[in-house]
Design a protein around this motif. Structure first.
Motif, mmCIF file in Angstrom:
data_model
loop_
_atom_site.group_PDB
_atom_site.id
_atom_site.type_symbol
_atom_site.label_atom_id
_atom_site.label_comp_id
_atom_site.label_asym_id
_atom_site.label_seq_id
_atom_site.Cartn_x
_atom_site.Cartn_y
_atom_site.Cartn_z
ATOM 1 N N ALA A 56 73.412 -49.191 58.091
ATOM 2 C CA ALA A 56 72.482 -48.333 56.961
ATOM 3 C C ALA A 56 73.819 -48.516 56.882
ATOM 4 O O ALA A 56 74.811 -48.092 56.633
ATOM 5 C CB ALA A 56 72.345 -47.152 58.059
ATOM 6 N N ASP A 57 73.204 -47.945 55.556
ATOM 7 C CA ASP A 57 74.248 -47.025 53.867
ATOM 8 C C ASP A 57 74.529 -45.401 54.693
ATOM 9 O O ASP A 57 73.939 -45.003 53.952
ATOM 10 C CB ASP A 57 73.443 -46.683 53.329
ATOM 11 C CG ASP A 57 74.663 -46.688 51.417
ATOM 12 O OD1 ASP A 57 75.090 -45.329 52.106
ATOM 13 O OD2 ASP A 57 74.008 -46.679 50.686
ATOM 14 N N VAL A 58 75.944 -45.456 55.477
ATOM 15 C CA VAL A 58 76.023 -43.847 55.942
ATOM 16 C C VAL A 58 75.765 -43.253 55.138
ATOM 17 O O VAL A 58 76.075 -42.305 55.210
ATOM 18 C CB VAL A 58 77.774 -44.641 56.724
ATOM 19 C CG1 VAL A 58 77.988 -43.635 57.843
ATOM 20 C CG2 VAL A 58 77.015 -45.324 58.071
ATOM 21 N N LYS A 59 77.012 -43.790 53.651
ATOM 22 C CA LYS A 59 77.107 -42.988 52.760
ATOM 23 C C LYS A 59 76.164 -42.029 52.388
ATOM 24 O O LYS A 59 75.642 -40.853 52.106
ATOM 25 C CB LYS A 59 77.815 -42.992 51.673
ATOM 26 C CG LYS A 59 78.886 -44.130 52.024
ATOM 27 C CD LYS A 59 79.679 -44.454 50.551
ATOM 28 C CE LYS A 59 81.249 -45.013 50.446
ATOM 29 N NZ LYS A 59 81.788 -45.743 49.809
ATOM 30 N N GLU A 60 74.803 -43.019 52.194
ATOM 31 C CA GLU A 60 73.130 -42.313 51.840
ATOM 32 C C GLU A 60 73.000 -41.716 53.204
ATOM 33 O O GLU A 60 72.203 -40.140 52.117
ATOM 34 C CB GLU A 60 72.415 -43.367 51.615
ATOM 35 C CG GLU A 60 70.864 -43.230 51.229
ATOM 36 C CD GLU A 60 69.965 -44.655 51.011
ATOM 37 O OE1 GLU A 60 69.497 -44.383 50.191
ATOM 38 O OE2 GLU A 60 69.554 -44.588 52.190
ATOM 39 N N PHE A 61 72.807 -41.566 54.238
ATOM 40 C CA PHE A 61 72.541 -40.447 54.862
ATOM 41 C C PHE A 61 73.279 -39.342 55.591
ATOM 42 O O PHE A 61 73.215 -38.671 56.682
ATOM 43 C CB PHE A 61 71.302 -40.847 56.299
ATOM 44 C CG PHE A 61 72.049 -41.697 57.523
ATOM 45 C CD1 PHE A 61 72.406 -42.817 57.511
ATOM 46 C CD2 PHE A 61 73.518 -41.149 58.349
ATOM 47 C CE1 PHE A 61 72.920 -43.745 58.525
ATOM 48 C CE2 PHE A 61 74.148 -41.344 59.012
ATOM 49 C CZ PHE A 61 74.071 -43.040 59.059
ATOM 50 N N ALA A 62 74.688 -39.447 54.673
ATOM 51 C CA ALA A 62 75.465 -38.585 55.826
ATOM 52 C C ALA A 62 75.666 -36.963 55.526
ATOM 53 O O ALA A 62 75.081 -36.121 56.415
ATOM 54 C CB ALA A 62 76.716 -38.721 55.181
ATOM 55 N N ALA A 63 74.589 -36.828 54.614
ATOM 56 C CA ALA A 63 73.974 -35.094 54.150
ATOM 57 C C ALA A 63 72.563 -34.925 54.561
ATOM 58 O O ALA A 63 72.366 -33.879 53.728
ATOM 59 C CB ALA A 63 74.541 -35.176 52.210
#
Length: 263
Positions: free
Chosen positions: A69-76
Motif C-alpha cells: 500500500a501507499d503508506v504515506k497516503e493512509f498515514a493520516a
C-alpha cells in the motif's frame, strides 16, 4: 481515472490470441494508492466484459510487482475514514478475483502487503527466483485489509498463513513454492513470458466451461460441501446449453479426446 498529471497507472493490452495483460505502472514500487486500486477495478471490469479476452495476466513490470500500500497516503487516515473506505478497497480486489476467466499473476521483485494480496486474487502465480513475498502489515500495527487474512489461509493453510501474518516476515521464492503460495519459480527474465504461455493454454479452452469451473471451485470454498455440490450440479447442467459442449462431445466421438477447437 488518472492522477494530476493525467497519467494512467494501469493499462490493459490484449493479444490476438485472447490474452489480456493488466499492467501496473506506478514506478518505482507500484505502491497501491487509491487511484491505482480504482484503475485495477476498472481493468477487471474491462477484461471480464470483453468476449475477445479469454485469459488474463496481471503484471507489475520487470523490476517489481507491487511493494504494498501507499503508506504515506493512509498515514493520516483515522478510524472513521477507514470504516467507510475499507469496503471499497476490498471490493476493488474482489473484482479481480471474480474475473470469470483464468488469471495468472506474473511476479517480479516484491509482492508485499497489498501486492501479495493482489497476486492472491489470481488463479495462478508465477514467481521470479529473486522475488520476495509477505504480509508485513503487522509491523505497522495493522492487519491485511484486502483479502490477505482470507485468501492466504485458503491457499497455504491457516497455520502457515498465521506465521506469515503474525510475524510479517518475508519469504523467498523457494519457500513460497514449498508452501504453495506460488505455482512456479522461473528466472526473472522469464516470468512474464511464462505467465503468458500459461494463459494462452487456457485461452484455447472452452470459455464458458472454464468460467463455470472457476465459479464452482471458488464458490464452493466459500461454503459447506453440500452447498458446493449443489452449485457444481447447477453449473454442470447449464453447460449442456452451450455450443462448446456440443463441439467437445462431437469432437471426442469423431477424433478422441483433446482435439476439439472451441469457439
Amino acid at each position: 481515472m488518472s492522477d494530476s498529471a493525467g497519467t494512467r497507472l494501469v493499462t490493459v493490452e490484449t493479444t490476438p490470441q485472447g490474452v489480456a495483460t493488466i499492467r501496473l505502472q506506478r514506478p518505482p514500487m507500484n505502491a497501491l494508492n487509491r487511484q491505482l486500486q480504482e484503475e485495477l477495478r476498472d481493468a477487471a471490469a474491462q477484461v471480464a466484459g470483453d468476449a475477445d479476452v479469454r485469459a488474463v495476466v496481471i503484471y507489475g513490470g520487470e523490476k517489481v510487482f507491487a511493494a504494498g500500500a501507499d503508506v504515506k497516503e493512509f498515514a493520516a487516515q483515522d478510524h472513521a475514514f477507514m470504516s467507510r473506505d475499507a469496503n471499497r478497497l476490498t471490493s476493488a480486489f474482489d473484482a479481480l478475483a471474480r474475473i470469470p476467466k483464468p488469471v495468472v499473476a506474473a511476479v517480479t521483485g516484491y509482492a508485499l502487503g497489498g501486492g501479495c494480496e493482489l497476486a492472491l486474487t489470481a488463479d495462478f502465480r508465477i514467481s521470479a527466483d529473486n522475488a520476495r513475498w509477505g504480509q508485513p502489515e503487522i509491523l505497522l500495527g495493522i492487519i491485511p485489509g484486502a483479502g490477505g487474512t482470507q485468501r492466504l489461509p485458503r491457499l497455504v493453510g491457516p497455520a502457515r498463513a498465521k506465521d506469515l501474518i503474525y510475524t510479517g516476515r518475508f519469504v523467498d521464492a523457494a519457500e513460497a513454492l514449498e508452501i504453495g503460495l506460488v505455482d512456479a519459480v522461473v528466472p526473472a527474465s522469464e516470468v512474464y513470458t511464462t505467465a503468458v504461455e500459461m494463459a494462452q493454454k487456457f485461452a484455447k479452452g472452452p470459455a464458458l466451461a472454464i468460467a463455470a469451473a472457476k465459479q464452482a471451485i471458488d464458490g464452493g470454498l466459500d461454503g459447506d460441501l453440500a452447498s458446493g455440490l449443489r452449485l457444481e450440479s447447477t453449473l454442470f447442467a447449464s453447460l449442456f446449453a452451450t455450443e462448446d459442449r456440443a463441439i467437445g462431445v462431437q469432437s471426442f466421438l469423431d477424433n478422441g479426446p483433446g482435439k476439439a477447437r472451441f469457439t
